[in-house]
Design a protein around this motif. Sequence first.
Motif, PDB file in Angstrom:
ATOM      1  N   LYS A 101       0.833  -1.205   0.000  1.00 39.78           N
ATOM      2  CA  LYS A 101       0.000   0.000   0.000  1.00 39.78           C
ATOM      3  C   LYS A 101       0.870   1.260   0.000  1.00 39.78           C
ATOM      4  N   MET A 102       1.927   1.247   0.809  1.00 38.57           N
ATOM      5  CA  MET A 102       2.824   2.401   0.877  1.00 38.57           C
ATOM      6  C   MET A 102       3.625   2.550  -0.410  1.00 38.57           C
ATOM      7  N   ALA A 103       4.018   1.416  -0.999  1.00 33.25           N
ATOM      8  CA  ALA A 103       4.749   1.460  -2.265  1.00 33.25           C
ATOM      9  C   ALA A 103       3.889   2.070  -3.366  1.00 33.25           C
ATOM     10  N   ASP A 104       2.636   1.661  -3.429  1.00 32.98           N
ATOM     11  CA  ASP A 104       1.718   2.208  -4.435  1.00 32.98           C
ATOM     12  C   ASP A 104       1.482   3.695  -4.206  1.00 32.98           C
ATOM     13  N   LYS A 105       1.436   4.088  -2.935  1.00 30.16           N
ATOM     14  CA  LYS A 105       1.161   5.481  -2.596  1.00 30.16           C
ATOM     15  C   LYS A 105       2.281   6.406  -3.062  1.00 30.16           C
ATOM     16  N   PHE A 106       3.528   5.960  -2.892  1.00 30.66           N
ATOM     17  CA  PHE A 106       4.658   6.821  -3.233  1.00 30.66           C
ATOM     18  C   PHE A 106       5.178   6.610  -4.653  1.00 30.66           C
ATOM     19  N   PHE A 132       1.602  -1.711  10.981  1.00 28.56           N
ATOM     20  CA  PHE A 132       2.727  -0.942  10.456  1.00 28.56           C
ATOM     21  C   PHE A 132       2.755  -1.014   8.941  1.00 28.56           C
ATOM     22  N   ASP A 133       3.318   0.047   8.336  1.00 31.57           N
ATOM     23  CA  ASP A 133       3.492   0.094   6.884  1.00 31.57           C
ATOM     24  C   ASP A 133       4.954   0.210   6.499  1.00 31.57           C
ATOM     25  N   GLY A 159       3.683   4.249  -7.084  1.00 33.64           N
ATOM     26  CA  GLY A 159       2.713   3.806  -8.078  1.00 33.64           C
ATOM     27  C   GLY A 159       2.866   2.357  -8.469  1.00 33.64           C
ATOM     28  N   SER A 160       3.820   1.648  -7.870  1.00 35.28           N
ATOM     29  CA  SER A 160       4.009   0.223  -8.150  1.00 35.28           C
ATOM     30  C   SER A 160       4.821  -0.365  -7.015  1.00 35.28           C
ATOM     31  N   ASP A 161       5.025  -1.682  -7.076  1.00 32.34           N
ATOM     32  CA  ASP A 161       5.835  -2.319  -6.036  1.00 32.34           C
ATOM     33  C   ASP A 161       7.249  -2.616  -6.525  1.00 32.34           C
ATOM     34  N   ASP A 162       7.599  -2.119  -7.704  1.00 34.04           N
ATOM     35  CA  ASP A 162       8.957  -2.314  -8.227  1.00 34.04           C
ATOM     36  C   ASP A 162       9.819  -1.133  -7.778  1.00 34.04           C
ATOM     37  N   VAL A 163      10.224  -1.156  -6.516  1.00 32.49           N
ATOM     38  CA  VAL A 163      10.848   0.029  -5.916  1.00 32.49           C
ATOM     39  C   VAL A 163      12.214  -0.269  -5.302  1.00 32.49           C
ATOM     40  N   ILE A 164      12.733  -1.471  -5.475  1.00 32.04           N
ATOM     41  CA  ILE A 164      14.001  -1.850  -4.857  1.00 32.04           C
ATOM     42  C   ILE A 164      15.112  -0.886  -5.289  1.00 32.04           C
ATOM     43  N   GLY A 165      15.837  -0.359  -4.293  1.00 33.05           N
ATOM     44  CA  GLY A 165      16.938   0.557  -4.570  1.00 33.05           C
ATOM     45  C   GLY A 165      16.556   2.013  -4.597  1.00 33.05           C
ATOM     46  N   GLU A 180       3.729  -7.826   1.686  1.00 36.43           N
ATOM     47  CA  GLU A 180       2.273  -7.883   1.516  1.00 36.43           C
ATOM     48  C   GLU A 180       1.579  -7.108   2.636  1.00 36.43           C
ATOM     49  N   ASP A 181       0.545  -6.357   2.278  1.00 34.15           N
ATOM     50  CA  ASP A 181      -0.208  -5.614   3.293  1.00 34.15           C
ATOM     51  C   ASP A 181      -0.735  -6.561   4.366  1.00 34.15           C
ATOM     52  N   LEU A 182      -0.586  -6.162   5.616  1.00 37.45           N
ATOM     53  CA  LEU A 182      -1.072  -6.995   6.708  1.00 37.45           C
ATOM     54  C   LEU A 182      -2.591  -6.925   6.785  1.00 37.45           C
TER      55      LEU A 182
END
Length: 785
Positions: free
Chosen positions: A151-156, A192-193, A158-164, A182-184
Amino acid sequence: MFKNYIKTTFRNLWKNKGFTFLNIFGLAIGIACAALIFLWVENEVNYNDYFSNKDNLYKIKDKQTYDGNTFTFDATPGLLAQSIKAEIPGIKNTARATWGNQSLFTLNDKNIFENGLYVDSSFLSMFQLRFIRGNAPSAFDQLHSIIISKKMADKFFGSDDVIGKTLKVDNKQDYVVNGVFEDLPENVSFKFDWLSPFDNFLENNQWLKQWGNNGIPTYVQTEPNANIASINKKLHNYLATKGPNLNAKFSIYPMTRWRMYDSFENGKEVPGRIKYVNLFTLIAWIILLIACINFMNLSTARSEQRAREVGVRKVLGAGKGKLIGQFIGEALVMALLSASLAVVIIYASLPAFNSLVEKQLALNIADPVHIFGLLAIALVCGLIAGSYPAFYLSSFNPVTVLKGLKIKASGSAGFIRKGLVVIQFSISIILIISTVLIYQQINHVKTRDLGYNKENLIYLQLQGKMKQHFNAIKNDLLATGVVKNATLSNNRVLSLGSNTGDFSWPGKDPQKQVLVTVEGVSPEYVSTMGMHIKAGRDFYTDTKIDSGNVIINETMAKLLNKKDIIGTVITGQGQNFTVTGVINDFIYNDMYSPSAPLILFSDTSNNSVLTIRLKPTSDLTASISKIGNVLKSNNPGFPFEYKFVDEQFDQLFKTETLIGTLASVFAILAIFISCLGLFGLAAYTAERRTKEIGIRKVLGASARSLAGLLSMDFLKLVAVSCIIAFPLAWWMMYNWLQSYAYRIKINWAIFLFAGLVALLIALITVSFQAIKAAMANPVESLRSE
């Protein structure tokens, strides 16, 4: 034969459409209510099931005894985790964590506060977080690394491909995103997020390296076949081996009990939420019982219409067993129809119910547990509701019914019908009384003198350089004309979290430890909160002048046991402090208990909360806007997020308020279901006495007297229900109130109110049928007879 029974069943249902509707609709409401409660119960009992190894997960409990009372805490020393892992067999892994941190995350023009934890890397494997990107072993390879929820990855991003990629935290340090988890789900103990290495927290909290400071939770993972009793035995006096005067007793507490039982009194576990789970489970079955009673009453009341059918079947060779099977089969068909209608009601009411209980419950018909659960409820209801009518109908004498003689309504059938009505209304009256008393208890505590004024009080977490610039911020706030005062403190006024037993004073028994709450505040604290100085003075505006002085509350003053408290020297934390003021007791932490001993220090070194007192105004929005502008200008780069103290105060009664609300909803539904049956019985009674009513009218009886005659029998049953319900309700609520130190007294007027409400509802329900029967043309009724 079976096909014939099915045809007969649906013919009878269609022939008596009105009674069929009352039966099916009443049972459907009962099943829907019960199903909603069971969904809530399922969510509660399955808490933390997300963690597949929860049977081996524990947290450390810290028990400390002061003045003969044992207090149980979750706070532990920062050195404990690694030490017990190395020294106590059976412990597979340990992890430290913070209680919860709200940090500002910045990416380009996005500035968003997110909640998370600083944890040891072992936390990730212990709680088996499910990684979408990255993995647990490499997640914390760098000190300034972080893993975030989807959820936080999408918020900042826009996807979950954020490594690095990086996020700036609190406008200070860039943190590298090393994983996405994965969202709890909603029903887990952790909220926590983001997670980051614990060493980032430890860097600014070196006090955690001392065995005598308890400040963080410690989690333990045991070996699958570990001897828990042996582990607890070694933990019990473990702290005493690390230094003198360290007397806290440790034990591990299983995750399987965190949600339902994590409540302690004087060191012993007492029921927590499990008592509410048991209560609502009981209410679910009670509502089903009320719905089943409706079915039995209406079925036996309409028995005469099927007497001739029973007689013909018996003459043609049908045995009692076959007749019982037929009628129970009919009841099961109606129960299944009710269950089908209940599903529609559940889907329609789930959004409102979720809003009420603040959960995301869902009825998944594809889930075998849900579908079999619903079918089981329907079958149980069908068997219970159809059993008595089946035995009653199958017992008719074929000679009597085929001769055209009427089945006597008096006797066991009539007595049982009346008894079932009494049970229904007794339960409904108990629920009414319970609801009223629950709300009275909540309001009793909410309106007690808190010792400060919670109105027009907002607070926010200190961010950036707000603490360093506090004097400038305060002056600018006062200049707006909408702020009366502002202050800093370590904690929110409703939850003061630091305490110790290390203080001593002249005349104190050296063998006796007393747990004292301590709070560091800025000099404006007492005046901002609206507290009253009972003796001595408030802090001076210069914190340095009062660095060796303290203000205590009345409870602490009583412990000092001196006539002249001002000037008394209290020793603790390695230095002497002089009492310069005594304030009135104020309520914090436990809203139901008296204030605990408290010491206020003029110390802003560990402050984390800014509290602002607004002037009373009709334009609250404009006032908040002005405050926001001041804080943004003095602390750029940080959004203005605040909370009202009175709203947080209401949150402390969240569970009790939910109980009261659900009890009131279920009370209304129980009465409604009861009234459906009462309506049907009133219609049946009026129909049965058609000839009597016609004769009475011909002989001069008025419609008013006839309506009263027909209503009186039912009102007598409700009156009997009151006699039964009153003592039961008193006994139940008296025992419930004993769990609260600060509680109401039960007033007899509540019972009178509940009784009058039940009588009025019953009167309204039956009067329609009574008036309709009384207004009928006697010529028509007597001619048809």
